[in-house]
Write an enzyme that holds these catalytic residues in place. Structure first.
Site, PDB file in Angstrom:
ATOM      1  N   GLU A 100      44.461  62.157  46.231  1.00  0.00           N
ATOM      2  CA  GLU A 100      43.790  62.110  47.543  1.00  0.00           C
ATOM      3  C   GLU A 100      43.124  63.422  47.936  1.00  0.00           C
ATOM      4  O   GLU A 100      42.302  63.447  48.841  1.00  0.00           O
ATOM      5  CB  GLU A 100      44.791  61.680  48.629  1.00  0.00           C
ATOM      6  CG  GLU A 100      45.900  62.664  48.979  1.00  0.00           C
ATOM      7  CD  GLU A 100      47.112  62.585  48.049  1.00  0.00           C
ATOM      8  OE1 GLU A 100      46.960  62.109  46.904  1.00  0.00           O
ATOM      9  OE2 GLU A 100      48.202  63.024  48.457  1.00  0.00           O
ATOM     10  N   HIS A 124      48.166  64.648  42.969  1.00  0.00           N
ATOM     11  CA  HIS A 124      47.624  64.103  44.221  1.00  0.00           C
ATOM     12  C   HIS A 124      46.160  63.681  44.076  1.00  0.00           C
ATOM     13  O   HIS A 124      45.271  64.524  44.116  1.00  0.00           O
ATOM     14  CB  HIS A 124      47.761  65.138  45.344  1.00  0.00           C
ATOM     15  CG  HIS A 124      49.183  65.345  45.742  1.00  0.00           C
ATOM     16  ND1 HIS A 124      49.782  64.591  46.723  1.00  0.00           N
ATOM     17  CD2 HIS A 124      50.136  66.175  45.259  1.00  0.00           C
ATOM     18  CE1 HIS A 124      51.039  64.967  46.849  1.00  0.00           C
ATOM     19  NE2 HIS A 124      51.282  65.928  45.972  1.00  0.00           N
ATOM     20  N   CYS A 170      53.313  61.241  43.684  1.00  0.00           N
ATOM     21  CA  CYS A 170      54.243  62.378  43.727  1.00  0.00           C
ATOM     22  C   CYS A 170      55.662  61.894  44.100  1.00  0.00           C
ATOM     23  O   CYS A 170      56.270  61.159  43.343  1.00  0.00           O
ATOM     24  CB  CYS A 170      53.719  63.443  44.688  1.00  0.00           C
ATOM     25  SG  CYS A 170      54.515  65.032  44.443  1.00  0.00           S
ATOM     26  N   TYR A 171      56.189  62.248  45.276  1.00  0.00           N
ATOM     27  CA  TYR A 171      57.521  61.761  45.658  1.00  0.00           C
ATOM     28  C   TYR A 171      57.564  60.232  45.630  1.00  0.00           C
ATOM     29  O   TYR A 171      58.586  59.634  45.274  1.00  0.00           O
ATOM     30  CB  TYR A 171      57.876  62.277  47.057  1.00  0.00           C
ATOM     31  CG  TYR A 171      59.198  61.754  47.584  1.00  0.00           C
ATOM     32  CD1 TYR A 171      60.385  62.424  47.317  1.00  0.00           C
ATOM     33  CD2 TYR A 171      59.247  60.577  48.341  1.00  0.00           C
ATOM     34  CE1 TYR A 171      61.599  61.936  47.791  1.00  0.00           C
ATOM     35  CE2 TYR A 171      60.450  60.075  48.816  1.00  0.00           C
ATOM     36  CZ  TYR A 171      61.624  60.760  48.537  1.00  0.00           C
ATOM     37  OH  TYR A 171      62.820  60.273  49.006  1.00  0.00           O
ATOM     38  N   LYS A 188      39.033  60.731  64.410  1.00  0.00           N
ATOM     39  CA  LYS A 188      37.978  61.187  65.322  1.00  0.00           C
ATOM     40  C   LYS A 188      36.572  60.838  64.821  1.00  0.00           C
ATOM     41  O   LYS A 188      35.745  60.336  65.577  1.00  0.00           O
ATOM     42  CB  LYS A 188      38.101  62.699  65.501  1.00  0.00           C
ATOM     43  CG  LYS A 188      37.181  63.279  66.535  1.00  0.00           C
ATOM     44  CD  LYS A 188      37.904  63.364  67.842  1.00  0.00           C
ATOM     45  CE  LYS A 188      37.094  63.934  68.957  1.00  0.00           C
ATOM     46  NZ  LYS A 188      37.876  63.911  70.187  1.00  0.00           N
ATOM     47  N   GLY A 227      55.936  63.526  49.512  1.00  0.00           N
ATOM     48  CA  GLY A 227      56.810  63.992  50.587  1.00  0.00           C
ATOM     49  C   GLY A 227      57.509  65.257  50.150  1.00  0.00           C
ATOM     50  O   GLY A 227      57.569  65.562  48.953  1.00  0.00           O
ATOM     51  N   ASP A 286      36.378  60.075  73.120  1.00  0.00           N
ATOM     52  CA  ASP A 286      37.432  59.066  72.963  1.00  0.00           C
ATOM     53  C   ASP A 286      37.518  58.126  74.167  1.00  0.00           C
ATOM     54  O   ASP A 286      37.531  56.901  74.016  1.00  0.00           O
ATOM     55  CB  ASP A 286      38.806  59.727  72.753  1.00  0.00           C
ATOM     56  CG  ASP A 286      38.774  60.739  71.633  1.00  0.00           C
ATOM     57  OD1 ASP A 286      37.865  60.637  70.792  1.00  0.00           O
ATOM     58  OD2 ASP A 286      39.632  61.632  71.606  1.00  0.00           O
ATOM     59  N   SER A 287      37.552  58.714  75.360  1.00  0.00           N
ATOM     60  CA  SER A 287      37.679  57.835  76.531  1.00  0.00           C
ATOM     61  C   SER A 287      36.375  57.076  76.784  1.00  0.00           C
ATOM     62  O   SER A 287      36.400  55.940  77.250  1.00  0.00           O
ATOM     63  CB  SER A 287      38.138  58.603  77.764  1.00  0.00           C
ATOM     64  OG  SER A 287      37.195  59.559  78.157  1.00  0.00           O
ATOM     65  N   GLY A 317      35.043  61.798  80.059  1.00  0.00           N
ATOM     66  CA  GLY A 317      33.696  62.201  79.649  1.00  0.00           C
ATOM     67  C   GLY A 317      33.670  62.595  78.180  1.00  0.00           C
ATOM     68  O   GLY A 317      32.609  62.800  77.600  1.00  0.00           O
TER      69      GLY A 317
END
Ligand code: XMP
Length: 509
Positions: free
Chosen positions: A167, A165, A78-79, A365, A51, A223-224, A220
């Site tokens: 990640e 980090h 880290c933080y 996504k 953070g 996601d939907s 269309g």
């Protein structure tokens, strides 16, 4: 399940990605998460993110110290590590200067998080403060030239800390370190797959919705469409989708969607043709933000009107994704986790007293695409490039008329056909045509022409936050240009947009 406590790091979503890549489910929660609630979640491990704050700032985000007594393995990054040290009686000091960039990590013992990792490896640092003294029972497991205490462990209590980090890609062995934490320390098994997610999600939708009716706004987009298919699998005909044709769609888009979604499925879709209402309201409007506002408002009216016809609906489904759900904690504003409503149907749930169903709200996504494939959504829909809600209205620069929309639609169709044929479609975040509000002189046969200019925009991007213009082959660009000028009436010039984001944006308006 792994719980990630978010202290506002720009990398918190990346931590979640890494955990999920290891096929372990994880959830990001704000620091003020209740310890009793953590107990009910029953995580196999907790990760405290980094953070931007300093632990000694009055307003810096803190979690309940009780988490260290839960007997659950914890990794502080880290933080997150500094918070752990401070909470357990060690000290953290301001480093004077920020350490930012690569550092060589010297590892003491190749065990725990560092199992199967060379004793010297690169790591990525991004911190101001450092740990100065350790709480009781902790030992140092790695250091760098600038940071004596770069990694720590309390073996018996399963508490780990990394100042760097793991990640980010810049820490080459970071994935192994996180995998070691997940498998060896937390005992997680890599069992979380899209097949299991789909199964659980369908069961959960059934349990929540029971025999009630659900409405979904179908655009269309991937996601939907995935949301629709998932809910349809759960409750079948109790789902009604509403597709609003705003007259701002790409060529044959509505028809194609109808065919694709109804080919295999007995899915209820109401197609509403609202072109006239949209174009009437947009007549003479050139300001991009005004266009957006008008489109949003008309959409709401049309959607609400149609949704109102579905009697006794109790739920509204939305394709909200995880990045929309996570609102990172701000350094000084205190921890917040806000769920944003989809801009298209915001306000409707309260007005119609609908409850929300958001089955994708814990997915990214690309995970939605995998889920789409898993549940049998057609490839064309799964891999569809993003398309903005206001559609072609923000790609006809300046005034929108039916004629100008038609010119753009034809040019865009040619462009997409060529991009798809060349095999570039999936590699591009977006590729589209833009109709400019100026004309240029040309010559066709012996005739002077004075006609429209079409700009081609093709970008690569991971998340639309930043983007680069795509280095498409000249021959491909040449084909697109020749075909547009020859086949689309009213266009005599094609230009290629070579701007990246920032400082430009992906769309022109
Ligand atoms: P920009 O142009 O800001 O676009 O770089 C970033 C991404 O967002 C899409 N976009 C929109 N999507 N409503 C939407 O639903 C909008 O008003 C809108 N404006 C931009 C754009 O296509 C790109 O993917």
């Amino acid at each position: 399940m792994i719980l990630i406590i978010d202290f506002g790091s720009q990398y918190n979503q990346l931590i979640a990605r890494r955990v999920r890549e290891y096929h372990v489910y994880c959830q990001i929660e704000p620091p003020n998460i209740d310890t009793d609630y953590i107990r009910t979640l029953n995580p196999e491990g907790i990760i405290l993110s980094g953070g931007p704050s300093s632990i000694y700032e009055k307003e810096s985000p803190k979690a309940d110290k009780g988490i260290f007594d839960l007997g659950i393995p914890i990794l502080g990054i880290c933080y997150g590590m500094q918070f752990m040290v401070d909470a357990l009686g060690g000290t953290v000091k301001g480093a004077g200067k920020r350490e930012y960039g690569f550092a060589e990590l010297i590892i003491n013992k190749n065990k725990g998080l560092f199992k199967d990792i060379d004793k010297k490896t690169k790591c990525w640092m991004s911190h101001g403060d450092s740990v100065a003294s350790l709480p009781e029972g902790f030992e140092i497991t790695a250091s760098t030239e600038n940071t004596d205490i770069a990694a720590i462990v309390h073996q018996e209590r399963n508490l780990y800390g990394l100042q760097f980090h793991p990640e980010v890609e810049h820490t080459p062995e970071g994935k192994t370190m996180l995998a070691n934490f997940l498998s060896d320390v937390c005992g997680c098994r890599p069992e979380w797959t899209m097949a299991s997610f789909a199964k659980d999600s369908i069961a959960e939708i059934r349990e929540t919705v029971q025999d009630k009716k659900v409405i979904l706004g179908l655009s269309g987009g991937v996601d939907s469409s995935v949301t629709a298919l998932l809910i349809h699998k759960a409750i079948g005909k109790s789902l009604t989708c509403i597709f609003v044709d705003n007259g701002l769609l790409r060529k044959d888009e509505g028809e194609k969607l109808k065919k694709t979604l109804t080919r295999h499925l007995d899915i209820n879709i109401r197609f509403v043709n609202a072109e006239d209402a949209f174009l009437k309201a947009l007549a003479g409007v050139t300001d991009p933000e005004k266009k957006r506002k008008i489109i949003g408002k008309i959409f709401m009216d049309v959607f609400e009107d149609e949704a109102g016809k579905i009697k006794d609906a109790e739920f509204l489904a939305q394709g909200t994704l995880y990045p929309d759900v996570i609102e990172s904690v701000s350094a000084f504003g205190g921890p917040t986790a806000v769920i944003k409503s989809h801009h298209n149907v915001g306000g409707l749930p309260e007005k119609m007293k609908l409850q929300l169903v958001e089955p994708l709200k814990y997915l990214f996504k690309d995970e939605v695409r995998v889920l789409g494939e898993e549940i049998g959504l057609e490839e064309e829909l799964v891999w569809r490039q993003p398309f903005p809600g206001p559609g072609l209205a923000i790609r006809v620069i300046g005034e929108i008329t039916k004629e100008r929309l038609s010119v753009l639609r034809e040019a865009d169709a040619v462009l997409l056909e060529e991009i798809k044929a060349s095999g570039y479609y999936r590699q591009l975040w977006q590729s589209f045509a833009v109709l400019l509000p100026i004309k240029s002189v040309g010559v066709m046969g012996d005739q002077r022409t004075y006609e429209n200019i079409v700009a081609i925009r093709a970008v690569t991007s991971k998340d639309a936050m930043t983007a680069d213009w795509a280095r498409l082959p000249y021959d491909l660009l040449s084909n697109i240009s020749n075909r547009i000028i020859n086949e689309v009436r009213g266009v005599n010039r094609v230009v290629y947009d070579i701007s990246s984001k920032p400082p430009s944006t992906i769309e022109w308006e």
